[in-house]
Motif scaffolding. Structure first.
Motif, PDB file in Angstrom:
ATOM      1  N   GLY A 157     -15.072  65.706   5.111  1.00  0.00           N
ATOM      2  CA  GLY A 157     -15.142  65.384   6.525  1.00  0.00           C
ATOM      3  C   GLY A 157     -14.297  66.296   7.392  1.00  0.00           C
ATOM      4  N   GLY A 158     -14.148  67.557   6.975  1.00  0.00           N
ATOM      5  CA  GLY A 158     -13.352  68.499   7.752  1.00  0.00           C
ATOM      6  C   GLY A 158     -11.853  68.344   7.557  1.00  0.00           C
ATOM      7  N   SER A 159     -11.444  67.537   6.598  1.00  0.00           N
ATOM      8  CA  SER A 159     -10.017  67.372   6.300  1.00  0.00           C
ATOM      9  C   SER A 159      -9.702  67.962   4.940  1.00  0.00           C
ATOM     10  CB  SER A 159      -9.627  65.891   6.298  1.00  0.00           C
ATOM     11  OG  SER A 159      -9.730  65.360   7.596  1.00  0.00           O
ATOM     12  N   LEU A 160      -8.489  68.487   4.811  1.00  0.00           N
ATOM     13  CA  LEU A 160      -7.997  69.014   3.545  1.00  0.00           C
ATOM     14  C   LEU A 160      -6.936  68.071   3.009  1.00  0.00           C
ATOM     15  CD1 LEU A 160      -7.350  72.775   4.419  1.00  0.00           C
ATOM     16  CD2 LEU A 160      -9.358  71.801   3.331  1.00  0.00           C
ATOM     17  N   TYR A 161      -7.059  67.710   1.741  1.00  0.00           N
ATOM     18  CA  TYR A 161      -6.070  66.888   1.050  1.00  0.00           C
ATOM     19  C   TYR A 161      -5.620  67.703  -0.157  1.00  0.00           C
ATOM     20  CZ  TYR A 161      -8.527  63.387   3.818  1.00  0.00           C
ATOM     21  OH  TYR A 161      -9.129  62.696   4.841  1.00  0.00           O
ATOM     22  N   LEU A 162      -4.355  68.090  -0.171  1.00  0.00           N
ATOM     23  CA  LEU A 162      -3.867  68.971  -1.218  1.00  0.00           C
ATOM     24  C   LEU A 162      -2.690  68.324  -1.924  1.00  0.00           C
ATOM     25  CD1 LEU A 162      -3.496  72.751  -1.052  1.00  0.00           C
ATOM     26  CD2 LEU A 162      -1.604  71.424  -1.907  1.00  0.00           C
ATOM     27  N   THR A 163      -2.752  68.301  -3.257  1.00  0.00           N
ATOM     28  CA  THR A 163      -1.643  67.813  -4.062  1.00  0.00           C
ATOM     29  C   THR A 163      -1.102  69.002  -4.845  1.00  0.00           C
ATOM     30  OG1 THR A 163      -2.635  65.620  -4.254  1.00  0.00           O
ATOM     31  CG2 THR A 163      -0.908  66.178  -5.840  1.00  0.00           C
ATOM     32  N   SER A 164       0.212  69.214  -4.718  1.00  0.00           N
ATOM     33  CA  SER A 164       0.885  70.313  -5.400  1.00  0.00           C
ATOM     34  C   SER A 164       2.287  69.858  -5.755  1.00  0.00           C
ATOM     35  CB  SER A 164       0.956  71.541  -4.485  1.00  0.00           C
ATOM     36  OG  SER A 164       1.717  72.560  -5.076  1.00  0.00           O
ATOM     37  N   ALA A 165       2.662  70.027  -7.013  1.00  0.00           N
ATOM     38  CA  ALA A 165       4.003  69.644  -7.484  1.00  0.00           C
ATOM     39  C   ALA A 165       4.338  68.210  -7.076  1.00  0.00           C
ATOM     40  CB  ALA A 165       5.046  70.613  -6.963  1.00  0.00           C
ATOM     41  N   LYS A 166       3.387  67.318  -7.292  1.00  0.00           N
ATOM     42  CA  LYS A 166       3.531  65.883  -7.031  1.00  0.00           C
ATOM     43  C   LYS A 166       3.764  65.548  -5.559  1.00  0.00           C
ATOM     44  CE  LYS A 166       5.057  64.994 -11.683  1.00  0.00           C
ATOM     45  NZ  LYS A 166       6.047  64.473 -12.584  1.00  0.00           N
ATOM     46  N   GLN A 167       3.511  66.509  -4.676  1.00  0.00           N
ATOM     47  CA  GLN A 167       3.562  66.280  -3.235  1.00  0.00           C
ATOM     48  C   GLN A 167       2.124  66.297  -2.720  1.00  0.00           C
ATOM     49  OE1 GLN A 167       6.750  65.207  -2.510  1.00  0.00           O
ATOM     50  NE2 GLN A 167       6.818  66.566  -0.765  1.00  0.00           N
ATOM     51  N   THR A 168       1.823  65.434  -1.779  1.00  0.00           N
ATOM     52  CA  THR A 168       0.498  65.411  -1.181  1.00  0.00           C
ATOM     53  C   THR A 168       0.595  65.808   0.287  1.00  0.00           C
ATOM     54  OG1 THR A 168      -0.214  63.690  -2.718  1.00  0.00           O
ATOM     55  CG2 THR A 168      -1.535  63.988  -0.731  1.00  0.00           C
ATOM     56  N   TYR A 169      -0.291  66.692   0.694  1.00  0.00           N
ATOM     57  CA  TYR A 169      -0.327  67.199   2.066  1.00  0.00           C
ATOM     58  C   TYR A 169      -1.730  66.975   2.619  1.00  0.00           C
ATOM     59  CZ  TYR A 169       3.571  69.762  -0.023  1.00  0.00           C
ATOM     60  OH  TYR A 169       4.705  70.096  -0.700  1.00  0.00           O
ATOM     61  N   GLU A 170      -1.804  66.817   3.927  1.00  0.00           N
ATOM     62  CA  GLU A 170      -3.095  66.585   4.573  1.00  0.00           C
ATOM     63  C   GLU A 170      -3.130  67.316   5.899  1.00  0.00           C
ATOM     64  OE1 GLU A 170      -5.512  62.853   6.593  1.00  0.00           O
ATOM     65  OE2 GLU A 170      -3.931  62.423   5.149  1.00  0.00           O
ATOM     66  N   THR A 171      -4.283  67.895   6.214  1.00  0.00           N
ATOM     67  CA  THR A 171      -4.475  68.546   7.505  1.00  0.00           C
ATOM     68  C   THR A 171      -5.960  68.577   7.826  1.00  0.00           C
ATOM     69  OG1 THR A 171      -3.838  70.435   8.879  1.00  0.00           O
ATOM     70  CG2 THR A 171      -4.701  70.925   6.681  1.00  0.00           C
ATOM     71  N   THR A 172      -6.256  68.944   9.042  1.00  0.00           N
ATOM     72  CA  THR A 172      -7.633  69.087   9.498  1.00  0.00           C
ATOM     73  C   THR A 172      -8.021  70.556   9.439  1.00  0.00           C
ATOM     74  OG1 THR A 172      -7.382  67.207  10.977  1.00  0.00           O
ATOM     75  CG2 THR A 172      -9.206  68.679  11.417  1.00  0.00           C
ATOM     76  N   LEU A 173      -9.225  70.808   8.998  1.00  0.00           N
ATOM     77  CA  LEU A 173      -9.784  72.152   9.004  1.00  0.00           C
ATOM     78  C   LEU A 173     -10.649  72.237  10.263  1.00  0.00           C
ATOM     79  CD1 LEU A 173     -10.072  74.798   7.363  1.00  0.00           C
ATOM     80  CD2 LEU A 173     -12.049  73.773   6.259  1.00  0.00           C
ATOM     81  N   GLU A 174     -10.117  72.862  11.314  1.00  0.00           N
ATOM     82  CA  GLU A 174     -10.789  72.909  12.606  1.00  0.00           C
ATOM     83  C   GLU A 174     -11.784  74.074  12.656  1.00  0.00           C
ATOM     84  OE1 GLU A 174      -8.163  72.449  16.195  1.00  0.00           O
ATOM     85  OE2 GLU A 174      -6.653  72.925  14.656  1.00  0.00           O
ATOM     86  N   THR A 175     -12.977  73.804  13.118  1.00  0.00           N
ATOM     87  CA  THR A 175     -13.924  74.885  13.373  1.00  0.00           C
ATOM     88  C   THR A 175     -13.703  75.325  14.814  1.00  0.00           C
ATOM     89  OG1 THR A 175     -15.522  73.983  11.814  1.00  0.00           O
ATOM     90  CG2 THR A 175     -16.356  75.538  13.460  1.00  0.00           C
ATOM     91  N   LEU A 176     -13.132  76.521  14.985  1.00  0.00           N
ATOM     92  CA  LEU A 176     -12.804  77.034  16.308  1.00  0.00           C
ATOM     93  C   LEU A 176     -13.938  77.866  16.886  1.00  0.00           C
ATOM     94  CD1 LEU A 176      -9.134  78.091  15.500  1.00  0.00           C
ATOM     95  CD2 LEU A 176      -9.904  75.978  16.592  1.00  0.00           C
ATOM     96  N   VAL A 177     -14.625  78.618  16.032  1.00  0.00           N
ATOM     97  CA  VAL A 177     -15.773  79.426  16.449  1.00  0.00           C
ATOM     98  C   VAL A 177     -16.787  79.359  15.308  1.00  0.00           C
ATOM     99  CG1 VAL A 177     -16.617  81.752  16.984  1.00  0.00           C
ATOM    100  CG2 VAL A 177     -14.370  81.039  17.814  1.00  0.00           C
ATOM    101  N   SER A 178     -18.041  79.164  15.671  1.00  0.00           N
ATOM    102  CA  SER A 178     -19.112  79.248  14.674  1.00  0.00           C
ATOM    103  C   SER A 178     -20.339  79.825  15.340  1.00  0.00           C
ATOM    104  CB  SER A 178     -19.420  77.864  14.080  1.00  0.00           C
ATOM    105  OG  SER A 178     -20.035  77.045  15.040  1.00  0.00           O
TER     106      SER A 178
END
Length: 181
Positions: A157-178
């Motif tokens: 859904g345009g979001s990134l969920y990343l787990t690295s070294a037992k830490q979880t990070y989340e952000t939005t992947l914005e489409t700025l130009v297409s």
């Protein structure tokens, strides 16, 4: 004497729900002595976000006329040209003339100033896509970056969920130009 590049080995468990891609990616990245950890993270993110079997890293910083990643046809033509960061727009415009598709994954402390100055130049081109990622997200992932990288990355859904070294990070992947802009 020039400092050698640092080699990073990465394993990314990719679950790209938006594109229906579920794979384990194993890559080796060379980090030039002048490259920041944030830029390395951004290159690896671009590799995962734009993943295709033929996608490969280039010489990057060492070769000014090459993108960060690309897909080349057997005859040498560039099918996909991928840049990261906040490059000069003229570089992207030139890439648009030589490549079938151009993607920029942009993040950086000056990204919003870059957006304000240059986004309009790229809007309306039929073969360019600009995706934005929050720089704080990239910086957090880069903190404590080791030579052996293990990520679990889900794109949904345009979001990134990343787990690295037992830490979880989340952000939005914005489409700025297409191409549809």
């Amino acid at each position: 004497m020039a400092l050698p590049s640092t080699i990073h080995r990465a394993v990314v468990q990719l679950s790209d729900v938006d594109r229906g891609i579920y794979e384990t990616l194993q890559v080796t990245l060379a980090r030039h002595p002048s490259e920041t950890a944030q830029r390395l993270v951004l290159r690896l993110l671009a590799y995962a976000v734009c993943h295709a079997p033929e996608l490969s890293f280039t010489k990057g910083i060492c070769a000014g006329d090459e993108p960060d990643l690309w897909i080349r046809e057997p005859d040498g033509r560039v099918k996909l040209w991928i840049e990261v960061g906040t490059p000069e727009p003229q570089r992207l415009l030139k890439a648009c003339r030589h490549a079938e598709q151009v993607v920029l994954l942009t993040a950086g402390p000056g990204r919003f100033r870059w957006d304000a100055q240059y986004r309009e130049l790229l809007t309306g081109l039929d073969n360019v896509r600009v995706l934005g990622v929050d720089y704080d997200f990239v910086s957090q992932v880069a903190t404590g970056l080791e030579r052996s990288i293990t990520w679990e990355l889900t794109i949904s859904g345009g979001s990134l969920y990343l787990t690295s070294a037992k830490q979880t990070y989340e952000t939005t992947l914005e489409t700025l130009v297409s191409a549809e802009s």
